[in-house]
Write a protein that holds these residues in place. Structure first.
Motif, PDB file in Angstrom:
ATOM      1  N   LYS A  63     -17.517  19.537   5.093  1.00  0.00           N
ATOM      2  CA  LYS A  63     -18.591  18.878   5.841  1.00  0.00           C
ATOM      3  C   LYS A  63     -18.984  18.467   7.189  1.00  0.00           C
ATOM      4  N   THR A  65     -21.834  18.138   8.719  1.00  0.00           N
ATOM      5  CA  THR A  65     -23.164  16.898   9.014  1.00  0.00           C
ATOM      6  C   THR A  65     -23.351  16.777   7.820  1.00  0.00           C
ATOM      7  N   LYS A  66     -25.028  16.013   7.585  1.00  0.00           N
ATOM      8  CA  LYS A  66     -25.325  15.644   6.262  1.00  0.00           C
ATOM      9  C   LYS A  66     -25.719  17.014   6.163  1.00  0.00           C
ATOM     10  N   GLU A  67     -26.436  17.621   6.667  1.00  0.00           N
ATOM     11  CA  GLU A  67     -27.192  19.116   6.172  1.00  0.00           C
ATOM     12  C   GLU A  67     -26.640  20.180   6.042  1.00  0.00           C
ATOM     13  N   THR A 129     -27.188  19.424   1.456  1.00  0.00           N
ATOM     14  CA  THR A 129     -27.439  18.101   1.922  1.00  0.00           C
ATOM     15  C   THR A 129     -26.603  17.376   0.812  1.00  0.00           C
TER      16      THR A 129
END
Length: 160
Positions: A63, A65-67, A129
């Motif tokens: 993961k 980034t948040k998106e 996300t």
């Protein structure tokens, strides 16, 4: 007058050469694009991994980034010399990106025990996300290569 005619002929000759090179480059690009599309279609139909490959394949997810989730397909640890490697990795998630590949739009690679490069890494990104713990994705990899002077196509399928 002869000078003008010679100059015009030179420009026409150079112009024709440039057009011919441009046509060859466009033909090569079209061939590469068709080969890539063919590999992507083929690997999407595969249901399971090849029973034995003369190298290791590993898929990692991070993961970043948040998106977004980054996936890495690592092809390494050849048992013997593996040459002319072409590979493409696809996944079953929605994306606007192209799938990562090697050896199609650029020179093929070789995997030699204790040689350089030590492995091949295909990297791609998937919009996501949620938590990486809940991330579910199927990665399929088509690997075309030469081993002991014979051409092979192997597959690797994984789920996360």
């Amino acid at each position: 007058m002869k000078r003008i005619l010679c100059i015009l002929m030179i420009f026409m000759f150079v112009g024709c050469n440039i057009d011919t090179e441009k046509e060859v480059n466009e033909t090569q690009k079209e061939k590469e694009k068709n080969e890539y599309i063919s590999y992507v279609k083929k690997v999407k139909t595969i249901k399971e991994s090849s029973s034995s490959l003369p190298f290791d394949v590993e898929v990692l997810f991070d993961k970043i980034t948040k998106e977004e989730v980054r996936y890495q397909v690592i092809i390494d640890n050849p048992k013997e010399d593996i040459t002319d490697v072409k590979a493409v990795a696809v996944h079953n998630m929605q994306t606007d990106d192209v799938f990562p590949s090697t050896g199609i739009f650029e020179k093929t690679m070789d995997l030699i025990p204790n040689g350089k490069p030590e492995g091949i890494i295909l990297i791609g990104y998937i919009p996501y996300t949620g938590s990486i713990d809940k991330f579910k994705c199927e990665i399929k990899v088509l690997i075309e290569y030469k081993y002991q002077n014979k051409k092979y196509t192997g597959y690797y399928v994984t789920k996360k």
